[in-house]
Every structure is written in C-alpha cells, then in structure tokens.
Design a protein around this motif. Structure first.
Motif, PDB file in Angstrom:
ATOM      1  N   MET A 180       0.832  -1.198   0.000  1.00 15.32           N
ATOM      2  CA  MET A 180       0.000   0.000   0.000  1.00 15.32           C
ATOM      3  C   MET A 180       0.865   1.245   0.000  1.00 15.32           C
ATOM      4  O   MET A 180       1.924   1.295   0.629  1.00 15.32           O
ATOM      5  N   ALA A 181       0.409   2.277  -0.717  1.00 13.68           N
ATOM      6  CA  ALA A 181       1.197   3.490  -0.883  1.00 13.68           C
ATOM      7  C   ALA A 181       1.346   4.258   0.424  1.00 13.68           C
ATOM      8  O   ALA A 181       2.331   4.984   0.618  1.00 13.68           O
ATOM      9  N   ASN A 182       0.381   4.125   1.337  1.00 14.43           N
ATOM     10  CA  ASN A 182       0.458   4.885   2.584  1.00 14.43           C
ATOM     11  C   ASN A 182       1.367   4.238   3.621  1.00 14.43           C
ATOM     12  O   ASN A 182       1.520   4.747   4.732  1.00 14.43           O
ATOM     13  N   GLY A 183       1.968   3.113   3.276  1.00 10.71           N
ATOM     14  CA  GLY A 183       2.909   2.462   4.171  1.00 10.71           C
ATOM     15  C   GLY A 183       2.278   1.561   5.213  1.00 10.71           C
ATOM     16  O   GLY A 183       2.982   0.956   6.018  1.00 10.71           O
ATOM     17  N   ASP A 184       0.941   1.476   5.242  1.00 16.21           N
ATOM     18  CA  ASP A 184       0.249   0.619   6.212  1.00 16.21           C
ATOM     19  C   ASP A 184       0.182  -0.801   5.640  1.00 16.21           C
ATOM     20  O   ASP A 184      -0.845  -1.255   5.133  1.00 16.21           O
ATOM     21  N   ASN A 185       1.313  -1.510   5.729  1.00 10.93           N
ATOM     22  CA  ASN A 185       1.443  -2.798   5.058  1.00 10.93           C
ATOM     23  C   ASN A 185       1.350  -3.998   5.986  1.00 10.93           C
ATOM     24  O   ASN A 185       1.435  -5.135   5.530  1.00 10.93           O
ATOM     25  N   ASP A 186       1.213  -3.775   7.285  1.00 11.16           N
ATOM     26  CA  ASP A 186       1.274  -4.893   8.230  1.00 11.16           C
ATOM     27  C   ASP A 186      -0.071  -5.604   8.351  1.00 11.16           C
ATOM     28  O   ASP A 186      -1.141  -5.025   8.146  1.00 11.16           O
ATOM     29  N   PHE A 187       0.016  -6.875   8.717  1.00 16.57           N
ATOM     30  CA  PHE A 187      -1.172  -7.709   8.896  1.00 16.57           C
ATOM     31  C   PHE A 187      -0.848  -8.753   9.970  1.00 16.57           C
ATOM     32  O   PHE A 187       0.179  -9.426   9.899  1.00 16.57           O
ATOM     33  N   VAL A 188      -1.716  -8.865  10.970  1.00 17.49           N
ATOM     34  CA  VAL A 188      -1.510  -9.835  12.045  1.00 17.49           C
ATOM     35  C   VAL A 188      -1.902 -11.221  11.550  1.00 17.49           C
ATOM     36  O   VAL A 188      -3.061 -11.472  11.208  1.00 17.49           O
ATOM     37  N   LEU A 189      -0.925 -12.121  11.522  1.00 22.06           N
ATOM     38  CA  LEU A 189      -1.164 -13.478  11.035  1.00 22.06           C
ATOM     39  C   LEU A 189      -1.762 -14.382  12.108  1.00 22.06           C
ATOM     40  O   LEU A 189      -2.599 -15.232  11.821  1.00 22.06           O
ATOM     41  N   GLU A 190      -1.314 -14.211  13.343  1.00 25.05           N
ATOM     42  CA  GLU A 190      -1.805 -15.053  14.431  1.00 25.05           C
ATOM     43  C   GLU A 190      -1.551 -14.381  15.768  1.00 25.05           C
ATOM     44  O   GLU A 190      -0.652 -13.559  15.917  1.00 25.05           O
ATOM     45  N   SER A 191      -2.379 -14.724  16.752  1.00 21.80           N
ATOM     46  CA  SER A 191      -2.257 -14.191  18.106  1.00 21.80           C
ATOM     47  C   SER A 191      -2.482 -15.312  19.103  1.00 21.80           C
ATOM     48  O   SER A 191      -3.181 -16.289  18.809  1.00 21.80           O
TER      49      SER A 191
END
Length: 217
Positions: free
Chosen positions: A148-159
């Motif tokens: 993503m262009a806004n830099g918000d690229n993280d995604f929680v895979l597991e908790s």
C-alpha cells in the motif's frame, strides 16, 4: 527441560532467601502470633519502572514495564505489574494459511499480580525479590503483507494468550529515602501459547534488569 532446571534453581534460591528474611522479622511479644499485617506494621506505597534486556526468539530484545503497590513493614511487596516488548523483534517464519516463508515481527506484552520481599531493606545495599504471576498476549505480524502506498502494510497473522511467571532478584541501592536503583536478573517462564510460528521456549528466557523505584521507604 533445561529451562525447567533453571526455574527450579531460581525457586530454591528464592525459598532460601525467604528463610533468611525471617531473621529480620520482629520477635513476638507476650506470645503474640506473627502476621504480615498486624500491630505496629508499617504500610507504604511504591512504584517501579523496569528495563529488561534478554532473549526473545533467539535474539536480544528490550522489554519496558512498571509495577507498583504496597510495601508492608519494609519487607513484603504486593501489587500489580505490566510489561511490553519495546524492540522490533524479527524472525524467519511463515504464513499459517499458505506456509510461505516470510520475515515476521513479534509484538505483545504481559501483566499480572506482583508479590515479593526485600531483605535488609534498611541497609544502603540490600536484596529485592519481586515475582510476577499473570497472563499476556503476543501477536505475529507480517509487516510487508500488503503493498500500500500509505505504508500501512502490516497484517496480524496469528495471536495467542499465555500464562507467565517471572521471578527476579535485584541488588538495590538506597539513593535517598524516596529513590532506589536496582540491578539484577530474572527469568520469564511462558506456558500455554498456541502460535504456529513460535513455541513457549521461544518466548521464555533470562533477562538482565535495571529498575528505578520511587516511594516512601
């Protein structure tokens, strides 16, 4: 198994220190029954800021937290504590849905009940033994999951939540009647986590501790 042996050694050391601490309790008067809270017992408040450096997922990490509560008769501590992982802990893992190798990040922390004791706390240099029993949560995130262009690229895979027990032993210095510095070590025992990428041993480990304590001593 080796970590269990280390924990047993720490627990026996704590029990030995507690036995030594009994030498500093007041002698009973007129066959009075001893108690933690009783006549002529002093109760004061205190707060600590802790900086812990130790292994998390086979690398050095910084954990920052605080605890506070009451100090009974200058020896027994009761209160609450909370800690969080402050460094960017990266490790090689995979997406549980696709088994794709990725560079992943670990985030999280833990909190719980604090209890412990101090030995010869009136001396300039003395021993403090705090113990935290509680629970926490760690998240495994892929910080490059999205493009993503806004830099918000993280995604929680597991908790996963977990149980934690963390005893420590600190050498404390009385700087003043309201300020103390502590230096020592502790062991963080994590049990019951259910992450696919990491197990309890990856999240457990020894750490060095620097502690700043404020209160009425």
């Amino acid at each position: 198994m080796n970590q269990l042996k280390y924990l047993i050694v720490i627990l026996f050391s704590l029990l030995a220190s507690l036995s030594s601490a009994q030498q500093f309790t007041d002698k009973p008067k007129n066959n009075e029954v001893k108690s933690i809270i009783g006549k002529e017992k002093e109760i004061t408040g205190f707060g600590n800021i802790d900086f812990k450096v130790g292994q998390v997922v086979d690398q050095q990490a910084l954990i920052i937290g605080a605890y506070g509560g009451i100090l009974i008769n200058k020896y027994f501590m009761f209160g609450v504590a909370g800690y969080g992982l402050s460094t960017d802990s990266k490790f090689d893992g995979f997406n549980p849905e696709s088994s794709t190798p990725r560079e992943l990040n670990l985030y999280g922390g833990y909190a719980g009940m604090l209890m412990g004791f101090k030995i010869a706390s009136r001396e300039i240099i003395h021993l403090s033994v705090p113990m935290v029993i509680g629970a926490g949560q760690f998240d495994v995130s892929d910080n490059n999951y999205f493009d993503m262009a806004n830099g918000d690229n993280d995604f929680v895979l597991e908790s996963s939540s977990f149980f934690v027990f963390e005893p420590s032993a600190l050498i404390e210095l009385n700087i003043s009647h309201h300020f103390r510095l502590g230096f020592g070590a502790g062991y963080r025992l994590v049990k019951g986590s259910s992450l696919e990428n990491l197990d309890d041993d990856d999240l457990s480990g020894f750490s060095g501790v620097v502690s700043i304590q404020l209160g009425k001593f």
